[in-house]
Structures are given as C-alpha cells and as structure tokens.
Design a protein around this motif. Structure first.
Motif, PDB file in Angstrom:
ATOM      1  N   LEU A  41      39.134  45.675  32.187  1.00  0.00           N
ATOM      2  CA  LEU A  41      39.248  44.351  32.796  1.00  0.00           C
ATOM      3  C   LEU A  41      37.858  43.907  33.227  1.00  0.00           C
ATOM      4  O   LEU A  41      37.087  44.703  33.779  1.00  0.00           O
ATOM      5  CB  LEU A  41      40.201  44.394  33.989  1.00  0.00           C
ATOM      6  N   ILE A  42      37.534  42.660  33.033  1.00  0.00           N
ATOM      7  CA  ILE A  42      36.153  42.180  33.102  1.00  0.00           C
ATOM      8  C   ILE A  42      35.464  42.541  34.413  1.00  0.00           C
ATOM      9  O   ILE A  42      34.398  43.165  34.418  1.00  0.00           O
ATOM     10  CB  ILE A  42      36.102  40.659  32.862  1.00  0.00           C
ATOM     11  N   ASP A  43      36.024  42.155  35.536  1.00  0.00           N
ATOM     12  CA  ASP A  43      35.347  42.350  36.822  1.00  0.00           C
ATOM     13  C   ASP A  43      35.608  43.712  37.449  1.00  0.00           C
ATOM     14  O   ASP A  43      34.929  44.086  38.420  1.00  0.00           O
ATOM     15  CB  ASP A  43      35.789  41.273  37.818  1.00  0.00           C
ATOM     16  N   LEU A  44      36.593  44.445  36.943  1.00  0.00           N
ATOM     17  CA  LEU A  44      37.047  45.642  37.650  1.00  0.00           C
ATOM     18  C   LEU A  44      35.941  46.665  37.839  1.00  0.00           C
ATOM     19  O   LEU A  44      35.825  47.280  38.902  1.00  0.00           O
ATOM     20  CB  LEU A  44      38.229  46.273  36.909  1.00  0.00           C
ATOM     21  N   MET A  45      35.090  46.868  36.818  1.00  0.00           N
ATOM     22  CA  MET A  45      34.054  47.894  36.937  1.00  0.00           C
ATOM     23  C   MET A  45      33.008  47.522  37.984  1.00  0.00           C
ATOM     24  O   MET A  45      32.428  48.390  38.635  1.00  0.00           O
ATOM     25  CB  MET A  45      33.437  48.162  35.571  1.00  0.00           C
ATOM     26  N   GLY A  46      32.783  46.208  38.185  1.00  0.00           N
ATOM     27  CA  GLY A  46      31.921  45.790  39.282  1.00  0.00           C
ATOM     28  C   GLY A  46      32.546  46.137  40.623  1.00  0.00           C
ATOM     29  O   GLY A  46      31.868  46.597  41.551  1.00  0.00           O
ATOM     30  N   HIS A  47      33.861  45.922  40.729  1.00  0.00           N
ATOM     31  CA  HIS A  47      34.561  46.303  41.959  1.00  0.00           C
ATOM     32  C   HIS A  47      34.506  47.818  42.163  1.00  0.00           C
ATOM     33  O   HIS A  47      34.359  48.285  43.303  1.00  0.00           O
ATOM     34  CB  HIS A  47      36.018  45.846  41.893  1.00  0.00           C
ATOM     35  N   MET A  48      34.618  48.567  41.076  1.00  0.00           N
ATOM     36  CA  MET A  48      34.560  50.023  41.201  1.00  0.00           C
ATOM     37  C   MET A  48      33.206  50.479  41.732  1.00  0.00           C
ATOM     38  O   MET A  48      33.121  51.464  42.481  1.00  0.00           O
ATOM     39  CB  MET A  48      34.854  50.676  39.851  1.00  0.00           C
ATOM     40  N   GLY A  49      32.134  49.765  41.341  1.00  0.00           N
ATOM     41  CA  GLY A  49      30.834  50.069  41.924  1.00  0.00           C
ATOM     42  C   GLY A  49      30.857  49.886  43.428  1.00  0.00           C
ATOM     43  O   GLY A  49      30.297  50.711  44.173  1.00  0.00           O
ATOM     44  N   ARG A  50      31.506  48.814  43.877  1.00  0.00           N
ATOM     45  CA  ARG A  50      31.605  48.589  45.327  1.00  0.00           C
ATOM     46  C   ARG A  50      32.427  49.688  46.008  1.00  0.00           C
ATOM     47  O   ARG A  50      32.077  50.151  47.100  1.00  0.00           O
ATOM     48  CB  ARG A  50      32.225  47.224  45.598  1.00  0.00           C
ATOM     49  N   TYR A  51      33.519  50.112  45.362  1.00  0.00           N
ATOM     50  CA  TYR A  51      34.320  51.183  45.949  1.00  0.00           C
ATOM     51  C   TYR A  51      33.499  52.469  46.084  1.00  0.00           C
ATOM     52  O   TYR A  51      33.624  53.201  47.077  1.00  0.00           O
ATOM     53  CB  TYR A  51      35.560  51.477  45.096  1.00  0.00           C
ATOM     54  N   ARG A  52      32.656  52.724  45.082  1.00  0.00           N
ATOM     55  CA  ARG A  52      31.815  53.933  45.137  1.00  0.00           C
ATOM     56  C   ARG A  52      30.851  53.851  46.306  1.00  0.00           C
ATOM     57  O   ARG A  52      30.619  54.852  47.014  1.00  0.00           O
ATOM     58  CB  ARG A  52      31.049  54.072  43.818  1.00  0.00           C
ATOM     59  N   TYR A 136      45.884  35.993  32.155  1.00  0.00           N
ATOM     60  CA  TYR A 136      44.419  35.902  32.064  1.00  0.00           C
ATOM     61  C   TYR A 136      43.728  36.340  33.361  1.00  0.00           C
ATOM     62  O   TYR A 136      42.706  37.038  33.298  1.00  0.00           O
ATOM     63  CB  TYR A 136      44.032  34.478  31.680  1.00  0.00           C
ATOM     64  N   PRO A 137      44.221  35.980  34.550  1.00  0.00           N
ATOM     65  CA  PRO A 137      43.575  36.495  35.769  1.00  0.00           C
ATOM     66  C   PRO A 137      43.582  38.025  35.831  1.00  0.00           C
ATOM     67  O   PRO A 137      42.629  38.627  36.336  1.00  0.00           O
ATOM     68  CB  PRO A 137      44.420  35.884  36.891  1.00  0.00           C
ATOM     69  N   PHE A 138      44.640  38.651  35.334  1.00  0.00           N
ATOM     70  CA  PHE A 138      44.656  40.112  35.275  1.00  0.00           C
ATOM     71  C   PHE A 138      43.592  40.611  34.310  1.00  0.00           C
ATOM     72  O   PHE A 138      42.857  41.571  34.605  1.00  0.00           O
ATOM     73  CB  PHE A 138      46.041  40.600  34.856  1.00  0.00           C
ATOM     74  N   GLN A 139      43.487  39.980  33.136  1.00  0.00           N
ATOM     75  CA  GLN A 139      42.481  40.382  32.153  1.00  0.00           C
ATOM     76  C   GLN A 139      41.066  40.245  32.718  1.00  0.00           C
ATOM     77  O   GLN A 139      40.168  41.016  32.369  1.00  0.00           O
ATOM     78  CB  GLN A 139      42.610  39.533  30.875  1.00  0.00           C
ATOM     79  N   TRP A 140      40.861  39.259  33.580  1.00  0.00           N
ATOM     80  CA  TRP A 140      39.555  39.071  34.208  1.00  0.00           C
ATOM     81  C   TRP A 140      39.240  40.181  35.207  1.00  0.00           C
ATOM     82  O   TRP A 140      38.086  40.404  35.557  1.00  0.00           O
ATOM     83  CB  TRP A 140      39.500  37.720  34.925  1.00  0.00           C
ATOM     84  N   GLY A 141      40.273  40.847  35.703  1.00  0.00           N
ATOM     85  CA  GLY A 141      40.041  41.896  36.688  1.00  0.00           C
ATOM     86  C   GLY A 141      39.991  41.384  38.110  1.00  0.00           C
ATOM     87  O   GLY A 141      39.341  42.001  38.972  1.00  0.00           O
ATOM     88  N   PHE A 142      40.689  40.266  38.378  1.00  0.00           N
ATOM     89  CA  PHE A 142      40.794  39.783  39.763  1.00  0.00           C
ATOM     90  C   PHE A 142      41.809  40.669  40.478  1.00  0.00           C
ATOM     91  O   PHE A 142      42.952  40.279  40.757  1.00  0.00           O
ATOM     92  CB  PHE A 142      41.233  38.319  39.785  1.00  0.00           C
ATOM     93  N   ALA A 143      41.380  41.900  40.773  1.00  0.00           N
ATOM     94  CA  ALA A 143      42.311  42.969  41.123  1.00  0.00           C
ATOM     95  C   ALA A 143      43.076  42.702  42.411  1.00  0.00           C
ATOM     96  O   ALA A 143      44.308  42.842  42.461  1.00  0.00           O
ATOM     97  CB  ALA A 143      41.555  44.292  41.210  1.00  0.00           C
ATOM     98  N   ASN A 144      42.374  42.362  43.481  1.00  0.00           N
ATOM     99  CA  ASN A 144      43.066  42.112  44.739  1.00  0.00           C
ATOM    100  C   ASN A 144      43.993  40.902  44.623  1.00  0.00           C
ATOM    101  O   ASN A 144      45.081  40.876  45.207  1.00  0.00           O
ATOM    102  CB  ASN A 144      42.052  41.889  45.864  1.00  0.00           C
ATOM    103  N   PHE A 145      43.577  39.901  43.859  1.00  0.00           N
ATOM    104  CA  PHE A 145      44.392  38.709  43.679  1.00  0.00           C
ATOM    105  C   PHE A 145      45.703  39.042  42.983  1.00  0.00           C
ATOM    106  O   PHE A 145      46.786  38.694  43.469  1.00  0.00           O
ATOM    107  CB  PHE A 145      43.625  37.660  42.878  1.00  0.00           C
ATOM    108  N   VAL A 146      45.642  39.699  41.808  1.00  0.00           N
ATOM    109  CA  VAL A 146      46.877  39.959  41.065  1.00  0.00           C
ATOM    110  C   VAL A 146      47.770  40.953  41.806  1.00  0.00           C
ATOM    111  O   VAL A 146      49.007  40.866  41.724  1.00  0.00           O
ATOM    112  CB  VAL A 146      46.585  40.443  39.631  1.00  0.00           C
ATOM    113  N   LEU A 147      47.170  41.891  42.553  1.00  0.00           N
ATOM    114  CA  LEU A 147      47.975  42.784  43.381  1.00  0.00           C
ATOM    115  C   LEU A 147      48.743  41.987  44.432  1.00  0.00           C
ATOM    116  O   LEU A 147      49.951  42.179  44.621  1.00  0.00           O
ATOM    117  CB  LEU A 147      47.088  43.833  44.053  1.00  0.00           C
ATOM    118  N   SER A 148      48.056  41.062  45.095  1.00  0.00           N
ATOM    119  CA  SER A 148      48.717  40.274  46.145  1.00  0.00           C
ATOM    120  C   SER A 148      49.797  39.366  45.565  1.00  0.00           C
ATOM    121  O   SER A 148      50.841  39.160  46.186  1.00  0.00           O
ATOM    122  CB  SER A 148      47.680  39.436  46.904  1.00  0.00           C
ATOM    123  N   MET A 149      49.575  38.837  44.362  1.00  0.00           N
ATOM    124  CA  MET A 149      50.579  37.960  43.756  1.00  0.00           C
ATOM    125  C   MET A 149      51.819  38.752  43.332  1.00  0.00           C
ATOM    126  O   MET A 149      52.951  38.278  43.466  1.00  0.00           O
ATOM    127  CB  MET A 149      49.981  37.230  42.561  1.00  0.00           C
TER     128      MET A 149
END
Length: 532
Positions: A41-52, A136-149
């Motif tokens: 997912l597009i943004d997810l790996m950037g978020h994973m950097g933040r989690y690290r 498409y928002p899921f494919q983008w990796g808007f992880a917190n958004f799609v989880l909340s929805m």
C-alpha cells in the motif's frame, strides 16, 4: 418524503445469507494480504518508518539524532497505538501486516452487519459492495482512516441493533467511550458514525409521523453520546493544527475520485467494476425491481452531501474528499434490497454478487503479489546499508494521472524499519504528526516529498529533479544515495558517490565516499556491482 415506515418485508432467506457464509465472506477478505511480505500500500511503508521510530530505544540515533517523537492526543492514532502491543508480541513488520489484514475483514463485517440491521437479513446487493473493502483509499495506505471507517460501520450496526431492541440507555453508555476511541483512531470514522447515526435517528422519528424539524431536533439529542470528542477537537485545533484546508469544489477531481473507488491495477477491469455498481445504484434510485431502506438512503444522501462539500485538503490531510467517495457508493448499495420474493431471482443475484466479490479479491491478490515481487527486488539494497546510516532516497515514479502505480513512494522508509537509518520522506505537518525531523544537516533534503521523482510533463516547478538534486546534496549529511526503481539508462557516475548495489535493470545504491564536484553524464553500467 422518508416518512412512511420501511416495508416490513425481509429479503428471502437461504444459504446466501446464512451465518456460515457471512463468516466465510469476512475471512476471505484477508486473502490478498496473506502472501505479500509487507502489504503493498502506497503510504503504509512511510507509516511503518514512523512506527519504528516510535518504538525505538530513546537512546538510539533514531531518537537522539535523526527524529523527535512526542506522544500527543491527535485524532489519527489508530495503528500508532495498536502497534505497541502487537510489535511486542509479533515484531513490527508482522504486527503491522496482521493489523492491516484485519482491516478488510472488519470492513466486510461492518457492511454485512449494517445490511442485516437495515433489512432484517443480508440482501444480495450487499455482496456487490464488499469489494469496496479494498477501495482506492485502502490501496493508498491511509491506514488509520480505513481502520476507523471499518470500525464505524461495525459500530453503526451495533447502534442500529440496540435501537431496534429499545436498549437506549445501554446505547448511550456504550457509545460515549466507543465514540471517543473511534475519534482517537481517526477523526473521519467518528464523523461518519455521527452522521449515519443521526440519519437513522431522524428517520426513526419520521416513521412515527413527526415533521422534519422535530425529527432533526430528536436526532441531535439522540446522538449526544457521540458528542464528547468535540471537546477534544477544540483542544486539538487550538494547538498547532490551525490551517490546512484547501481545494474546495474541484468537480472534475470529484468525478474522477468516484470513478476510482475500486482503482487497483487494470483500468478496464476497475472502471467496468465501478460502472456495474453505478448501474445497480441507478436501478435502486429508479426503484427498478428494488426497494430502499429509508434509513440507509438518508445515510447515503448525507454522505454524498459531505463528499461534495469536503475540500481536497482537510486539517492538513490530503485527498480528504477522495477518501469518502467509496463509502458513498457502499452506503447506497447497502440500502438496497430486491423487491421480489422469488427465491430463484434472489439466489441468482446473490451468486452474482458473491462471484463479483471473489473476482475482485482475485484481481487484488494477483496485483498485490506482482507488486510485492517488484518491492522485494528493490529492497535487496537494504542488505548493503549499515545500521544507523543516513540515506537519501529518490524514487522513480509515473504521473499521478496514471491508473497503475509501482507503490514505491515510501519504499525507502523500510531502511528505517530494518536498519534504524535516517531516510528522507517522512511527513512533518505541524500538529498532525507525532514525529518531527531534527537532523539539521539534511535540511532541504529530509521531508516528504523530497524522495519523489515524476516525469517532467506532470511535476510541479518546485518538485525534486534528477540529477539536479544530487548536485547540491550535502555529502557530509548522508552515507548512501538510493535511487529506487531508477532505470539503468539513468544511472550516472557521480563524483563522490560509489555504486555498491544495483537491481540489474532498475534501482541503484551509491555509497557516499567524498565531496561532490560534478557528475559524468554517462551510464555507469560497466562496473561489477552486487545484484543480490
């Protein structure tokens, strides 16, 4: 309008709305994410950097030299909080994968729960909505958004059930903490839950014969248990997050976002799929062999109004309106049921809906496996990066208008995850992120989107350019330059940069070995490099 009680005619019962099938449909929603090592997912790996960075030892270079991480109460903390216990049990990468795998299952469960509460049984049209769990928002990796929805759909199903059972005090007691938790996960999920709960309460009062004004007043009072997050929002907005709303009423983009609700890889398949859903919704609006749940119809209408009114950038978050588009389509489909009582017709519709769902899951599975292979080829460069290094990343990408994407925008952040390295490309919106970049030597070469390279015909005037950006790269600030998915014809021999790895035809990693003076404009394909 919307006054008469919804006809008490439940959809025809059969194997297609049995509990075992519904449970199976929820479970298979995770199938596309089983094989990929990291969800592509597009943004997810950037978020994973933040989690690290979030989970790093406070004494490590990640926290002392490169980044600053400070917990704060913002309305965008879903996986940031969940990953703390999950990483302790499974590790960071597997923990993220398991959470992301759960999101489509939660979303499908929420859709089926809402459909059952709206109609008494799950009607076959609901199955056509299930592929929107991979919207498409899921494919983008808007992880917190799609989880909340997904959670919002589940909670609305619970709200409708407690309302049907007359458990109003229990509903009020439960939804004060549940609403707060959903707001903390992501503000969008809470806002949508409040909107659809309000729609259901207005319609419930309308069914008693009340006029619109008293019904709206009642709806507002009934939704008071969902109001406490408003206090948190005032406190949040009084801090650093004071602006960031832009691009209102861009009609062409809004239409494209609607067409992109199922955007994945193949434009022909994806557009055919969404037009099929549009056709079903058209049949529902025209009452062509269908009936509508008035509660669901009002909810869909309110979501459509919200979609039209939202800007592209809201509270410093991009694509705010695009994120809501699939849920407008989803809600319209969930509001529909066949008018017929024919078991044969209902069974045929159910088979077609389930087949469509499984077909879309198959398309997504194949595409995810393809992208995962491409990512794995580029990620081999990380084996040649030493821990705690400083890496400047540039990613070769297509134009945003291209239907397909390599989804490598934030692939470089995996060096943060696996090597504890500093990598450019993290988001730094004031008050909207828990992370800030404090590595001063990389100023101007640090934040998103310094890592993104797009073709000249579609990049902005201020966008990063290759090889120009490398001419001014502060060599004392970085240990490596990683050109992700860069084709061989663009590999150059830069003074002060020594190639240490290449991906054969795409992607190259340089080690910084000296000061920059000039670039020799010839391909550097003659040297023997590691291609592992």
């Amino acid at each position: 309008m919307f006054r008469r009680r919804t006809p008490a005619v439940e959809p025809v019962a059969g194997w297609w709305n049995s509990r075992w099938l519904l449970a199976l449909l929820v479970l298979v929603a995770a199938v596309p994410l089983i094989l990929p090592e990291t969800p592509p997912l597009i943004d997810l790996m950037g978020h994973m950097g933040r989690y690290r960075i979030e989970l790093a030892d406070p004494a490590s270079p990640l926290r002392t030299t490169f980044f600053s991480f400070r917990w704060a109460l913002i309305a965008n903390l879903g996986i940031d909080l969940l990953i703390v216990p999950m990483s302790a049990i499974f590790g960071l990468e597997l923990g993220v994968k398991l959470i992301v795998m759960a999101i489509p299952m939660i979303t499908v469960a929420g859709m089926l729960g809402v459909a059952r509460e709206l109609h008494g049984r799950v009607p076959p049209f609901a199955y056509f909505a299930l592929p929107l769990a991979y919207s498409y928002p899921f494919q983008w990796g808007f992880a917190n958004f799609v989880l909340s929805m997904g959670l919002a759909l589940c909670l609305w199903a619970l709200w409708l059930r407690l309302t049907r059972l007359g458990r109003f005090r229990l509903r009020a007691a439960l939804f004060v903490p549940l609403g707060m938790a959903l707001y903390i996960c992501h503000i969008f999920g809470w806002a949508v839950l409040a909107l659809v709960a309000f729609a259901s309460e207005v319609q419930r009062r309308r069914e008693t014969g009340a006029d619109w004004i008293p019904s709206i007043w009642h709806g507002g009072w009934a939704c008071l248990p969902l109001a406490p997050p408003l206090i948190l929002m005032v406190l949040w907005r009084s801090g650093d997050v004071k602006g960031g709303n832009a691009d209102w009423f861009y009609w062409r983009a809004k239409w494209v976002y609607m067409l992109s609700a199922l955007r994945n890889h193949d434009r022909t398949i994806d557009t055919f799929s969404i037009w099929l859903l549009f056709g079903l919704i058209g049949a529902g609006v025209l009452r062509a062999g269908t009936r509508l749940s008035r509660t669901g119809a009002i909810a869909a209408l309110l979501l459509l109004i919200a979609y039209i009114g939202l800007p592209r950038i809201l509270l410093s978050s991009a694509y705010a309106d695009m994120r809501l588009a699939p849920y407008v389509v989803m809600m319209a489909l969930l509001a529909m049921a066949p008018r017929t009582s024919s078991r044969t017709i209902t069974q045929v519709l159910a088979v077609l809906g389930i087949a469509f769902y499984l077909f879309r899951l198959g398309v997504t599975t194949v595409n995810f496996e393809r992208i995962d292979r491409l990512h794995a080829e580029q990620l081999r460069a990380i084996e040649h990066i030493k821990p705690d290094s400083r890496v400047f990343v540039m990613v070769e990408l297509r134009c945003l208008s291209a239907w397909d994407s390599s989804r490598m925008e934030h692939l470089g952040a995996m060096a943060i995850v696996r090597r504890g390295a500093f990598v450019n490309g993290q988001w730094t919106a004031a008050g909207a992120q828990l992370l800030t970049i404090k590595y001063a030597p990389a100023k101007g070469f640090a934040e998103d989107p310094t890592q993104i390279l797009r073709p000249g015909r579609c990049r902005s005037r201020r966008a990063t350019r290759y090889p120009d950006k490398l001419f001014s790269l502060p060599h004392n600030a970085f240990d490596y330059v990683w050109l992700i998915d860069m084709p061989r014809r663009k590999w150059l021999a830069f003074e002060g940069l020594t190639p240490v790895w290449n991906g054969g035809e795409r992607g190259i990693l340089y080690r910084v070995t000296g000061p920059a003076t000039a670039a020799i404009e010839t391909p550097n394909g003659s040297e023997t490099l590691s291609t592992r």
